[in-house]
Design an enzyme around this catalytic site. Sequence first.
Site, PDB file in Angstrom:
ATOM      1  N   GLY A  26      37.034   9.767 -18.632  1.00  0.00           N
ATOM      2  CA  GLY A  26      36.877   9.879 -20.084  1.00  0.00           C
ATOM      3  C   GLY A  26      37.338  11.235 -20.579  1.00  0.00           C
ATOM      4  O   GLY A  26      38.009  11.987 -19.862  1.00  0.00           O
ATOM      5  N   GLY A  79      35.933  14.238 -21.208  1.00  0.00           N
ATOM      6  CA  GLY A  79      35.617  15.467 -20.476  1.00  0.00           C
ATOM      7  C   GLY A  79      36.477  15.562 -19.227  1.00  0.00           C
ATOM      8  O   GLY A  79      37.046  16.626 -18.918  1.00  0.00           O
ATOM      9  N   ASP A 117      33.854   3.910 -23.777  1.00  0.00           N
ATOM     10  CA  ASP A 117      33.575   4.476 -25.103  1.00  0.00           C
ATOM     11  C   ASP A 117      34.792   4.469 -26.028  1.00  0.00           C
ATOM     12  O   ASP A 117      34.661   4.581 -27.242  1.00  0.00           O
ATOM     13  CB  ASP A 117      33.065   5.925 -24.984  1.00  0.00           C
ATOM     14  CG  ASP A 117      31.722   6.011 -24.279  1.00  0.00           C
ATOM     15  OD1 ASP A 117      31.120   4.954 -24.014  1.00  0.00           O
ATOM     16  OD2 ASP A 117      31.276   7.138 -23.993  1.00  0.00           O
TER      17      ASP A 117
HETATM   18  O1  F6P Z   1      30.736   6.574 -19.609  1.00  0.00           O
HETATM   19  C1  F6P Z   1      30.334   6.522 -20.912  1.00  0.00           C
HETATM   20  C2  F6P Z   1      28.888   6.127 -20.987  1.00  0.00           C
HETATM   21  O2  F6P Z   1      28.674   4.860 -20.429  1.00  0.00           O
HETATM   22  C3  F6P Z   1      28.350   6.175 -22.389  1.00  0.00           C
HETATM   23  O3  F6P Z   1      28.633   4.989 -23.105  1.00  0.00           O
HETATM   24  C4  F6P Z   1      26.900   6.408 -22.145  1.00  0.00           C
HETATM   25  O4  F6P Z   1      26.310   7.082 -23.220  1.00  0.00           O
HETATM   26  C5  F6P Z   1      26.912   7.311 -20.947  1.00  0.00           C
HETATM   27  O5  F6P Z   1      28.095   7.038 -20.258  1.00  0.00           O
HETATM   28  C6  F6P Z   1      25.752   7.109 -20.007  1.00  0.00           C
HETATM   29  O6  F6P Z   1      25.833   8.083 -19.024  1.00  0.00           O
HETATM   30  P1  F6P Z   1      25.012   8.065 -17.664  1.00  0.00           P
HETATM   31  O7  F6P Z   1      25.620   7.006 -16.805  1.00  0.00           O
HETATM   32  O8  F6P Z   1      25.189   9.420 -17.110  1.00  0.00           O
HETATM   33  O9  F6P Z   1      23.621   7.693 -18.018  1.00  0.00           O
END
Ligand code: F6P
Length: 312
Positions: free
Chosen positions: A103, A105, A128
């Site tokens: 993504g 970052g 996203d």
């Molecule tokens: O990769 C994006 C995402 O799925 C977002 O839609 C969501 O807010 C975030 O990652 C959740 O992150 P983690 O898996 O670290 O809880």
Amino acid sequence: MTRLSTLGILTSGGDAPGMNTCIYWLNRFAEEKGWKTLGIREGFVGLLRGDAVKLQTTETLKRARFGSTMLGSSRLQNFPSHAENLKQSLAKLNINKLATIGGNGSLTAAKLLVSDECSVVGIPGTIDNNIADCKESLGFDTAVTTGVRMVDGIRDAAEAIPHVFGLEVLGGNDGHLAHAVAEASGADVLLIPERPLSVETITEKVKQAMSKQRYAIIVTCEGYPDIDKVLEQVSANVGKTKRFGRIGHAQRGGQPSGRDRKLALEFAIKTIEALGQNQSGRVVWQSGQAVFLSYQDSLSSTKIYEEPWRIF
Ligand code: F6P
């Protein structure tokens, strides 16, 4: 003496359906060019410890049709402070071409690893769909379809016993995914952080929906503030019980759609083309095709939300 080309592939940040397909195609095209392919385990965190394994298409093909990422992933905090060590890891592994799928970052970070010894290309992979200059990222289409199926299920239940239904989808603080799910499923109200609505406006929209169909379906992005309180107030205002659910990480999984598999192929073709010419930059989706943007032309940053607000 010409140096043997070694392609490193890593996936970073949240996994997205289509990452495995893309890994397979990158591996396949590299093989066809006579390059060695190394799969780096657990993203940049794995790269720091030099954790890599040789990839072969006989194996990567078996995973191409499934969700998640066969390489594993991670979110490396404070990336710039690790950049030099990461470059050293690449050198130790003899990687002179690196493809990173991830993504916002992850793609921004990957730029810091470009050197005279190693070209780096970033491939957009996130449900996203929030990558600058990029109409569509890997995983978005599958995640939209998963969201739509959830709303369809809610609608089945709603037609039998009506309530005010709320469904929270992923997307962080970006409303692209929620917007697409709400449009494609015909939801009655969309709540996203970029365009918050007053409780009065939501109440009005819910009332209108209920007058036609006895129930209302609200799709909300996970970054929407105080959603529990908002739904509580709306439910009280219209005098109807509420039901609220979250898709959560189930939306990140599942087999990639045909659309995402096709994107994976197109991104891989462009990436291999660029790396073959020792170019560094990002591949994005624009006007129905994969386009290579060198890092000079653009920096990866968050896409501005500008979906047309036609329905909600
Ligand atoms: O990769 C994006 C995402 O799925 C977002 O839609 C969501 O807010 C975030 O990652 C959740 O992150 P983690 O898996 O670290 O809880």
